[in-house]
Design a protein around this motif. Structure first.
Motif, short mmCIF file in Angstrom:
data_model
loop_
_atom_site.label_atom_id
_atom_site.label_comp_id
_atom_site.label_asym_id
_atom_site.label_seq_id
_atom_site.Cartn_x
_atom_site.Cartn_y
_atom_site.Cartn_z
N TYR A 111 114.60 47.49 55.22
CA TYR A 111 114.87 48.57 54.26
C TYR A 111 115.90 48.13 53.24
O TYR A 111 115.72 48.33 52.03
CB TYR A 111 115.32 49.82 55.00
CG TYR A 111 115.44 51.04 54.11
CD1 TYR A 111 114.31 51.78 53.77
CD2 TYR A 111 116.66 51.44 53.60
CE1 TYR A 111 114.40 52.90 52.95
CE2 TYR A 111 116.77 52.56 52.78
CZ TYR A 111 115.63 53.28 52.46
OH TYR A 111 115.73 54.37 51.65
N VAL A 112 116.98 47.53 53.72
CA VAL A 112 118.05 47.11 52.81
C VAL A 112 117.53 46.03 51.84
O VAL A 112 117.83 46.05 50.65
CB VAL A 112 119.29 46.64 53.60
CG1 VAL A 112 120.31 46.01 52.68
CG2 VAL A 112 119.91 47.84 54.33
N ASP A 164 113.43 57.36 51.92
CA ASP A 164 113.57 56.90 53.30
C ASP A 164 112.18 56.71 53.88
O ASP A 164 111.24 57.42 53.52
CB ASP A 164 114.36 57.90 54.13
CG ASP A 164 114.66 57.37 55.51
OD1 ASP A 164 114.76 56.13 55.68
OD2 ASP A 164 114.80 58.19 56.45
N MET A 165 112.04 55.71 54.72
CA MET A 165 110.74 55.46 55.36
C MET A 165 110.99 54.74 56.67
O MET A 165 112.06 54.16 56.87
CB MET A 165 109.86 54.62 54.44
CG MET A 165 110.43 53.25 54.12
SD MET A 165 109.53 52.41 52.80
CE MET A 165 110.20 53.20 51.35
N GLN A 198 115.46 47.75 49.26
CA GLN A 198 116.35 48.46 48.35
C GLN A 198 116.93 47.50 47.31
O GLN A 198 116.96 47.81 46.12
CB GLN A 198 117.50 49.06 49.15
CG GLN A 198 117.58 50.55 49.08
CD GLN A 198 118.69 51.11 49.95
OE1 GLN A 198 119.35 50.40 50.71
NE2 GLN A 198 118.88 52.40 49.85
N SER A 223 111.39 52.07 59.11
CA SER A 223 111.66 50.66 58.82
C SER A 223 112.84 50.20 59.66
O SER A 223 113.65 51.00 60.10
CB SER A 223 112.02 50.51 57.34
OG SER A 223 112.62 49.26 57.09
N SER A 224 112.92 48.91 59.86
CA SER A 224 114.15 48.36 60.42
C SER A 224 115.19 48.42 59.30
O SER A 224 114.83 48.46 58.12
CB SER A 224 113.94 46.92 60.86
OG SER A 224 113.71 46.12 59.71
N THR A 225 116.45 48.41 59.69
CA THR A 225 117.51 48.46 58.68
C THR A 225 117.39 47.26 57.73
O THR A 225 117.49 47.40 56.51
CB THR A 225 118.89 48.45 59.35
OG1 THR A 225 118.93 49.54 60.27
CG2 THR A 225 119.99 48.61 58.33
N HIS A 283 108.11 48.52 62.60
CA HIS A 283 109.26 48.71 61.72
C HIS A 283 109.13 47.99 60.39
O HIS A 283 110.12 47.78 59.69
CB HIS A 283 110.57 48.33 62.43
CG HIS A 283 111.02 49.38 63.40
ND1 HIS A 283 110.74 49.33 64.74
CD2 HIS A 283 111.67 50.55 63.21
CE1 HIS A 283 111.23 50.41 65.34
NE2 HIS A 283 111.80 51.16 64.43
N THR A 300 118.04 52.08 63.87
CA THR A 300 117.61 51.63 62.56
C THR A 300 118.07 52.57 61.43
O THR A 300 117.26 53.16 60.73
CB THR A 300 116.07 51.50 62.49
OG1 THR A 300 115.51 52.78 62.83
CG2 THR A 300 115.54 50.45 63.40
N PRO A 301 119.39 52.69 61.26
CA PRO A 301 119.85 53.55 60.17
C PRO A 301 119.46 52.94 58.83
O PRO A 301 119.45 51.73 58.68
CB PRO A 301 121.37 53.54 60.35
CG PRO A 301 121.66 52.25 61.02
CD PRO A 301 120.50 51.97 61.92
N ARG A 302 119.07 53.79 57.88
CA ARG A 302 118.69 53.28 56.56
C ARG A 302 119.42 53.99 55.43
O ARG A 302 119.64 53.44 54.37
CB ARG A 302 117.17 53.45 56.36
CG ARG A 302 116.35 52.69 57.37
CD ARG A 302 114.87 52.96 57.23
NE ARG A 302 114.53 54.34 57.53
CZ ARG A 302 114.23 54.79 58.73
NH1 ARG A 302 114.21 53.96 59.76
NH2 ARG A 302 113.94 56.06 58.92
N THR A 303 119.77 55.26 55.67
CA THR A 303 120.41 56.01 54.59
C THR A 303 121.83 56.41 54.99
O THR A 303 122.21 56.34 56.16
CB THR A 303 119.63 57.31 54.30
OG1 THR A 303 119.74 58.16 55.44
CG2 THR A 303 118.17 57.02 54.03
N ILE A 358 124.60 49.70 53.96
CA ILE A 358 123.97 50.89 53.40
C ILE A 358 124.96 51.57 52.44
O ILE A 358 126.09 51.85 52.81
CB ILE A 358 123.58 51.86 54.54
CG1 ILE A 358 122.51 51.21 55.41
CG2 ILE A 358 123.08 53.20 53.97
CD1 ILE A 358 122.26 51.90 56.73
N HIS A 410 121.94 58.96 57.67
CA HIS A 410 121.77 58.44 59.04
C HIS A 410 123.11 58.00 59.61
O HIS A 410 123.40 58.24 60.78
CB HIS A 410 120.81 57.24 59.04
CG HIS A 410 119.39 57.60 58.71
ND1 HIS A 410 118.49 56.68 58.21
CD2 HIS A 410 118.70 58.76 58.81
CE1 HIS A 410 117.32 57.27 58.01
NE2 HIS A 410 117.43 58.54 58.37
#
Lengths: 449, 523
Positions: B327-328, B319-320, B331, B322-324, B206, A216-219, A265, A222
């Motif tokens: 999160y996206v 950042d927290m 954002q 979460s599933s990608t 997530h 689960t990459p977010r940034t 991302i 990552h």
């Protein structure tokens, strides 16, 4: 002018501080030309690190009355050093930092003698460090600070009442910076807290959980760490990643970009990739200058007593306005490093080999592959091979005999321990006492563990 | 020549390309190049400042070799400005370095217009009289000014600028702008369409905490007449509700939600700091207003209209867990709202510019965007003229410092740094500058200091004998380590002023080299 001008002298300004009596000074302060000459001749200062802080420290100390300096650094000069490490020029890139720094300061400040050591701090014998009156640290890693701290503390001896013996105290000044922030501190082992007593001031670096990187990459970071820590090994079986190889870095960057695109991302850049992979700490000239100057000033005060000494930790933060704060931290009573030492009680029959084995099993130590020194003499050395061979025959002899049949004494052991899943070199001070000699009580032994 | 991007890498990570460009455009004038001045410039030259002009009328003496790294054996008898300038040039060939062999005092007296060509003047080791005159000149010419002085184990740094506004103040710890206490419709909709009760444990853990909190706050409000938790009991109850929703112990997203629940309870609207900016007289703009204040005026309108009391959204989220995908999505929603707020502000900026008769496009999109992103962190720094401070310091503050143990040494040095200048004006040398006559100097300095305190309205206040003795012992010495420290601080303040990033220090910084209990005095 009311007075005739004093004789022209290089130490015009410093003389005011060193030659005149003062009220807000240390009790040891004895002003006069003798003090000025003693600083020049007898006070040897070691500067550890010839980077952003080290360059400044060498200059500051050379202009603060010290003549006998040495500097140790294992690194070579890089282009990215030039925005702050003012002793280096473009044409010096690739040369050893310690050597260039020493040469530059000697060129400009006549009479100063600086011995450079292009070496790792761990490669020097304990005796090398014992030669200095004060050790000034300009380092950027916790591990290196920890090591030098242990070295300095290893010289510390205690009397029968567990009071530190004044003449065995090896003072250190330590500086550190990050961006607009920094700290300067004075460590007098046995009196003020050592680096290890306040290790909590340096929290370990936060690492990303591997499952975040993998699933689960977010940034952007990552994605970069995925390429660096996971993908690299998958693709390059067996080849270790070298952060200084631009080809390797470029590969990680490209992989990170691909992954970021896959997950939508934003924010992966080459600069960020370098920052994350190498854990780059931003650094600027001004903060290094401030912190080094504070350290050099404290070195002068420790050596001369010409003013009060910082007690004992100064923080500086110039990001939002300007904040400075002095905190008086206290010693950790049971500190393994600066305390009186870990007591190990042994039978007089225990051989050196058995003793080394005991250190590995010891619940507080877990020190493996130990080399043993007693009063500056190597009893057993794991490396280099020549020394190993020379000392190997000692292994089968009783430690009691090797230590000259005295009831108790300090022994130093260097070896490796595991800290935060990482192998680290450790230097540990042990109080070895032999049972049944000179009234040492026969109680629980460390060997039993 | 080294690749600038690589050479400056470690500082670009702090102030970025824009900060660097500002430095490279700046021209700095240094008055007096003893160690304090030389060290200040050294730090700026290394960082790639545009140009420097070193002004000093003195020749290098033997004593200078003991405290200034930028002169050496071969410099003795030569112009100090020339020698220092040559060394500084060696540090960075991208910097334009020049020198003028003249005493700053003479320039201040005879050629005040000289200073108007610079971005900023660093004035070191000036006595009070010259400080006051130079300050007036620079204020008039709208040139930034930084004073720095080293004196024995003490010293000072003081900024003098009429007004310095900062958009990118870059605070270390600043509450993220999540609007959990006041979500806008799109965020609320995203929360509504997310199922918190999803049965798959992996999905359950997530869901980002932002969504959990928005949704739970909504549920709470529905059952509490539209109000959010406000009393201590309610807040605890809210956290317990969150805890009850966990289906496993390792659900980091719920732990984060509990830790962040205070963001739901936080009061709506803007901070008192920002309110003060909005209320500033300068926010009533006219054709001569600075761009900054025109944007503040637009912000003020925005708060009253589209913003509904809230500043434009920052648009980034931390950042927290979460599933990608979640999160996206999140954002994107924050980004879209920030963009909409920006467009509204931009429109208002253009309208205001038009109304006051200026080119509506004279403020760039990029600057307005940065303004919106940092709207909650705007900073304004104003500095009194030193003459005003010297003649009429804020008496209540001064008296507080004199009686506060933490400040007593620092304020003592502040008074004594002024007293030594009066002393020098009367007796042609600083107290203890030469050997002999020490006792006489001590009593004279004491009388001078007491007289000064009286003039400032602090009759009856005294300084300790110890401190007065020390000041005489210092004898105006410029110690290298102290100069390097004062110069380091001065250069850091210069960088903040020029890059217009971070926050410059207020008041006067008094260095206490005895025990490092230095202080900022706001007088």
């Amino acid at each position: 002018m009311a007075e005739t001008a004093t004789q022209p002298s290089r130490s015009r300004d410093l003389d005011k501080l060193l030659l005149r009596p003062g009220n807000l000074v240390e009790p040891t302060f004895e002003p006069g030309p003798g003090l000025r000459d003693d600083l020049k001749e007898y006070v040897k200062v070691l500067v550890v690190g010839a980077g952003g802080l080290g360059c400044e420290l060498l200059k500051d100390l050379a202009l603060s009355g010290f003549r006998e300096l040495e500097v140790i650094d294992m690194d070579r000069i890089e282009v990215s050093n030039l925005n702050r490490q003012f002793l280096f020029r473009v044409e010096d890139v690739g040369k050893p930092k310690a050597e260039v720094a020493a040469k530059r300061v000697m060129e400009r400040v006549s009479g100063v003698n600086i011995v450079p050591h292009f070496a790792r701090i761990e490669d020097k014998e304990l005796e090398f460090y014992s030669n200095f009156s004060i050790i000034a640290l300009g380092l950027d890693s916790i591990e290196a600070r920890s090591y030098i701290n242990a070295v300095a503390c290893s010289f510390l001896e205690y009397d029968a009442d567990d009071n530190p013996l004044e003449e065995t105290i090896k003072p250190m000044v330590d500086g550190g910076t990050e961006g607009f922030k920094g700290h300067a501190r004075v460590i007098k082992p046995g009196i003020t807290p050592c680096f290890e007593c306040t290790i909590w001031l340096f929290p370990p670096q936060v690492k990303f959980p591997l499952c975040t990187l993998a699933e689960t990459p977010r940034t952007a970071a990552h994605c970069i760490e995925y390429a660096h820590l996971i993908k690299w090994d998958e693709v390059h079986s067996g080849k270790t990643f070298d952060p200084d190889d631009p080809e390797h870095m470029k590969w990680v960057y490209n992989e990170a970009v691909k992954r970021a695109e896959l997950f939508g991302i934003p924010g992966v850049t080459y600069s960020l990739t370098q920052g994350v992979v190498k854990n780059i700490i931003p650094a600027i000239a001004s903060t290094n200058a401030i912190i080094s100057a504070a350290c050099a000033l404290e070195t002068l005060k420790i050596a001369s007593g010409c003013s009060k000494t910082l007690s004992n930790y100064l923080t500086y933060n110039g990001a939002q306005g300007l904040h400075t704060k002095v905190t008086e931290f206290v010693r950790e009573r049971d500190c393994l490093v600066c305390g009186p030492g870990i007591l190990v009680e042994l039978d007089t029959s225990v051989t050196l080999e058995k003793f080394i084995g005991l250190l590995e099993e010891h619940p507080k130590l877990h020190l493996s592959k130990a080399s043993i020194t007693h009063r500056g003499k190597s009893l057993y050395m794991q490396a280099p091979p020549v020394l190993e061979e020379m000392t190997r025959s000692n292994l089968s002899l009783p430690l009691f005999e090797l230590m000259g049949k005295i009831s108790k004494d300090i022994v130093h052991a260097t070896g490796t321990t595991i800290k935060n899943d990482k192998k680290t070199s450790s230097l540990i001070k042990l109080r070895v006492a032999f049972k049944g000699v000179d009234g040492v009580t026969d109680m629980d032994t460390a060997g039993g563990a | 020549m080294a690749e600038p991007k690589t050479k400056y890498d470690r500082q670009l990570r702090i102030w970025g390309d824009q900060g660097q460009a500002a430095l490279e455009k700046a021209s700095i004038c240094l008055l007096n190049c003893g160690p304090t001045g030389s060290e200040t410039l050294k730090n700026l030259v290394l960082g790639g400042i545009g140009s420097i002009t070193v002004i000093d009328g003195s020749k290098v003496e033997l004593g200078d070799l003991g405290n200034n790294f930028m002169v050496d054996e071969s410099s003795v008898g030569q112009s100090k400005a020339k020698c220092v300038c040559a060394f500084l040039q060696e540090l960075n060939d991208a910097v334009k370095a020049k020198f003028i062999e003249e005493y700053p005092e003479a320039l201040i007296e005879t050629n005040p217009s000289f200073f108007s060509q610079f971005t900023l003047v660093v004035a070191t080791q000036l006595v009070e009289d010259s400080m006051v005159k130079l300050d007036r000149i620079c204020r008039e010419a709208n040139v930034m000014l930084v004073f720095a002085r080293s004196y024995g184990l003490t010293g000072l740094v003081r900024i003098s600028v009429k007004e310095h506004t900062v958009i990118e103040s870059k605070p270390d710890h600043f509450l993220d702008d999540l609007r959990l206490n006041n979500p806008w419709p799109e965020l609320r909709r995203l929360a509504e369409t997310t199922d918190l009760q999803v049965s798959d444990p992996i999905s359950h853990k997530h869901i980002p905490y932002v969504i959990i909190l928005v949704k739970m706050a909504d549920e709470w409000a529905k059952s509490h007449g539209g109000n959010l938790p406000s009393t201590r009991e309610e807040k605890k109850e809210f956290k317990d509700l969150l805890k009850a929703r966990m289906i496993a112990l390792d659900e980091d997203n719920y732990k984060e939600a509990i830790d962040a629940s205070f963001k739901v309870f936080a009061p709506r609207g803007i901070s008192s700091d920002l309110q003060q900016v909005i209320n500033d007289g300068c926010a009533e703009v006219d054709s001569s207003s600075l761009d900054f204040w025109i944007m503040v005026a637009a912000l003020k309108e925005f708060l009253a209209k589209e913003g509904g009391g809230e500043a434009p959204l920052e648009g980034s989220i931390p950042d927290m867990t979460s599933s990608t995908e979640h999160y996206v999505n999140l954002q994107n929603i924050y980004f879209a709202k920030a963009d909409a707020d920006f467009l509204a502000i931009e429109q208002r900026v253009r309208n205001i510019l038009k109304k006051i008769g200026r080119d509506p496009n004279s403020i760039s999109k990029a600057i307005i965007k940065s303004f919106c992103k940092n709207a909650r962190k705007l900073k304004i720094c104003r500095y009194r003229l030193v003459e005003e401070e010297f003649n009429s310091p804020i008496l209540s503050e001064l008296q507080k410092y004199l009686t506060d143990e933490d400040y007593s040494v620092a304020v003592g040095f502040y008074i004594l740094l002024r007293a030594v200048d009066r002393f020098a004006a009367n007796y042609n040398s600083f107290p203890g500058q030469f050997n002999g006559a020490m006792d006489e100097d001590i009593s004279r300095l004491k009388i001078t200091a007491v007289g000064l305190l009286g003039d400032l309205g602090c009759n009856g206040s005294t300084l300790t004998e110890d401190l007065i003795n020390e000041m005489c012992r210092f004898g105006a010495a410029e110690l290298h380590a102290v100069a390097a420290l004062i110069g380091g601080i001065a250069s850091q303040e210069v960088i903040k002023l020029i890059t217009r990033q971070f926050v410059p220090m207020p008041g006067t910084f008094i260095f206490n080299g005895i025990d490092h209990k230095s202080q900022l005095l706001l007088l």
